[in-house]
Design a protein around this motif. Structure first.
Motif, mmCIF file in Angstrom:
data_model
loop_
_atom_site.group_PDB
_atom_site.id
_atom_site.type_symbol
_atom_site.label_atom_id
_atom_site.label_comp_id
_atom_site.label_asym_id
_atom_site.label_seq_id
_atom_site.Cartn_x
_atom_site.Cartn_y
_atom_site.Cartn_z
ATOM 1 N N PRO A 190 -4.846 -2.992 6.727
ATOM 2 C CA PRO A 190 -5.546 -4.162 5.397
ATOM 3 C C PRO A 190 -6.566 -4.033 5.668
ATOM 4 N N GLY A 191 -7.247 -5.006 3.900
ATOM 5 C CA GLY A 191 -8.035 -5.836 4.244
ATOM 6 C C GLY A 191 -9.051 -4.693 3.639
ATOM 7 N N HIS A 192 -9.077 -2.873 3.911
ATOM 8 C CA HIS A 192 -10.138 -2.291 3.494
ATOM 9 C C HIS A 192 -10.302 -1.129 1.605
ATOM 10 N N VAL A 193 -11.532 -1.269 1.696
ATOM 11 C CA VAL A 193 -12.018 -0.736 0.218
ATOM 12 C C VAL A 193 -10.504 0.186 -0.296
ATOM 13 N N TYR A 194 -10.326 0.933 0.809
ATOM 14 C CA TYR A 194 -9.630 2.414 0.826
ATOM 15 C C TYR A 194 -8.070 1.561 -0.201
ATOM 16 N N ASN A 195 -7.699 0.896 0.504
ATOM 17 C CA ASN A 195 -6.407 0.285 -0.392
ATOM 18 C C ASN A 195 -6.526 -0.519 -1.189
ATOM 19 N N SER A 196 -4.960 -0.814 -2.456
ATOM 20 C CA SER A 196 -5.172 -0.762 -3.949
ATOM 21 C C SER A 196 -4.726 -2.391 -3.952
ATOM 22 N N GLU A 197 -5.228 -1.925 -5.221
ATOM 23 C CA GLU A 197 -5.640 -3.632 -5.417
ATOM 24 C C GLU A 197 -4.169 -4.861 -4.801
ATOM 25 N N LEU A 198 -3.112 -4.177 -5.280
ATOM 26 C CA LEU A 198 -1.878 -4.677 -5.405
ATOM 27 C C LEU A 198 -1.964 -4.892 -3.387
ATOM 28 N N ASP A 206 -4.709 -7.757 -3.135
ATOM 29 C CA ASP A 206 -4.143 -9.235 -3.574
ATOM 30 C C ASP A 206 -3.725 -9.387 -2.321
ATOM 31 N N GLY A 207 -3.303 -9.147 -1.590
ATOM 32 C CA GLY A 207 -1.829 -10.081 -0.320
ATOM 33 C C GLY A 207 -2.520 -9.910 0.947
ATOM 34 N N THR A 208 -3.894 -9.603 0.789
ATOM 35 C CA THR A 208 -4.719 -9.791 1.663
ATOM 36 C C THR A 208 -5.855 -11.173 2.115
ATOM 37 N N LYS A 209 -6.072 -11.822 2.637
ATOM 38 C CA LYS A 209 -6.631 -12.988 2.176
ATOM 39 C C LYS A 209 -8.137 -13.034 3.271
ATOM 40 N N LEU A 210 -8.389 -12.185 5.091
ATOM 41 C CA LEU A 210 -9.605 -11.691 5.544
ATOM 42 C C LEU A 210 -10.104 -11.345 5.117
ATOM 43 N N GLN A 253 0.993 -1.194 0.282
ATOM 44 C CA GLN A 253 -0.048 0.280 -0.009
ATOM 45 C C GLN A 253 0.742 1.477 0.020
ATOM 46 N N MET A 254 1.357 1.397 0.802
ATOM 47 C CA MET A 254 3.247 2.394 0.584
ATOM 48 C C MET A 254 3.542 2.665 -0.148
#
Ligand SMILES: NC(=O)c1ccc[n+]([C@@H]2O[C@H](COP(=O)([O-])OP(=O)(O)OC[C@H]3O[C@@H](n4cnc5c(N)ncnc54)[C@H](O)[C@@H]3O)[C@@H](O)[C@H]2O)c1
Length: 379
Positions: free
Chosen positions: A300-308, A311-315, A147-148
């Protein structure tokens, strides 16, 4: 029939630190099946470890050369497709080079080789082979590091104007302060570890991380390294001033004698609009700092994060992602490359990162030895 990628493993036996991380990471996204390897140079330990962890023993080999020879006798549809190298550093180059020459894909632990020269040879072999090659700078797989990277690329902090990375550990104290132990650990032996201990082991993580998140290139270094005993001049501590291509300046602070520290790896990037801060020991928090604004914490895992990042968050959000997940994400990216599926180039570090890492280590040591002077890192 399973379409899992057939994975072989070199090193990472029951006596190792990093083996379990790779085994779990490879299983995490149901992409790989471990089919064999050489987990330990001692046959008894090699085979008894494999029996203990419940892997099939028919493709556990006596040594690396036997592995290559026997695997090449198998039809391609059964042969190992990728081999992970988790041995002490001095074995990375001969193993990786021979594997690439024989058409295997490779996942290699860092530092990639023990010298820049070896790294450049390996790069040529890799280019000729067309194989997929990954270097496991593990921390680049964390969702909030991804994300960074994407936020900096999207201009969220503006033009980068200050870089600070710190990696402080204290683990080497009991080894270093015991004469017999310091003479017998491979990390403090230049023949086995390469020319640097602290910079080679953790300074490279910090360096690669800076280049990963900023996508800038470090072009000059000035280093001040430290060792403690005259009978072992491998660095166990070091500070490196860095300059990037567009004259952005920063510092890498590393230590293995920072008493009491565990894996205190932090990266802080400040731009003209905002800053971003991340700490390995609390990897699910990415701090966004802005003048006159309250501190914001991204997770992690929130809609504000990028696709990349996603993609690295499973739950769903709130389930912590740790170092196993981070390595799992690297294995996931490598699987896409091996299967010729599309992937983001931020999904795993490659040969380019491995070569740059080796150049960094050598130039840092050169800077220190020449009296703490600026040294260019050639492009
Ligand atoms: N990515 C990371 O964050 C990270 C963290 C720790 C270590 N590492 C890297 O992983 C590598 C291994 O580190 P470690 O701490 O696990 O080392 P270790 O000394 O704990 O384990 C090394 C393993 O390699 C095996 N081995 C040694 N010679 C072998 C040979 N000829 N054939 C097959 N196996 C052999 C040993 O039996 C042992 O199982 C190093 O290159 C290190 O820099 C990376």
């Amino acid at each position: 029939m399973s379409n899992k990628i057939r994975l072989g493993i070199l090193g990472g036996g029951g006596d190792s630190l990093i083996g379990v991380l790779h085994r779990v990471a490879s299983a995490m996204h149901d992409q790989y099946q471990i089919v064999g390897g050489v987990f330990n140079p001692n046959w008894e330990e090699n085979i008894s470890f494999v029996e203990k962890i419940g892997l099939p023993t028919n493709r556990v080999y006596q040594d690396f050369d036997t592995l290559v020879a026997e695997e090449l006798k198998l039809p391609e549809s059964e042969r190992m497709q990728v081999v992970s190298i988790l041995t002490p550093n001095f074995l990375h180059f001969p193993m990786a080079n021979k594997l690439l020459e024989n058409g295997f894909n490779v996942i290699c632990e860092k530092p990639m080789t023990t010298s820049y020269e070896e790294a450049k040879i390996l790069e040529k072999t890799c280019q000729k082979s067309g194989a997929t090659f990954a270097v496991t700078y593990t921390y680049t797989g964390y969702p909030m590091i991804r994300q960074m990277r994407e936020m900096i690329a999207d201009g969220a902090i503006g033009k980068v104007q200050k870089i600070d990375a710190q990696y402080y550990q204290g683990w080497i104290n009991p080894v270093l302060h015991d004469k017999e132990k310091r003479a017998n650990t491979w990390r403090l032996d230049p023949e086995k570890g390469g020319i640097s201990c602290c910079i080679g082991d953790i300074g490279t993580h910090a360096y690669d991380m800076i280049e990963y998140v900023t996508q800038l290139r470090v072009s000059k270094v000035l280093a001040d390294l430290n060792y403690v005993y005259d009978d072992n001049e491998m660095d166990v501590d070091g500070t490196v001033l860095i300059r990037c291509t567009n004259n952005v300046k920063g510092v890498i602070r590393t230590s293995q004698i920072a008493t009491g520290e565990e894996n205190n790896f932090t990266v802080q990037i400040y731009g003209e609009k905002a800053g971003l801060k991340w700490e390995q020991e609390n990897p699910n928090y990415l701090y966004l700092l802005e003048d006159g604004q309250p501190l914001r914490v991204l997770k992690p895992g929130h809609v504000y994060n990028s696709e990349l990042s996603l993609d690295g968050t499973k739950l769903p959000p709130g389930h912590p992602e740790g170092i196993f997940d981070s390595m799992g994400n690297i294995y996931k990216g490598v699987a896409k490359a091996i299967k010729k599926e599309p992937y983001n180039e931020g999904e795993f570090p490659t040969m380019v990162d491995g070569v740059r890492g080796m150049n960094f280590i050598e130039r840092v040591v050169e800077s220190h030895k020449n009296g703490n002077v600026w040294i260019n890192i050639e492009e």
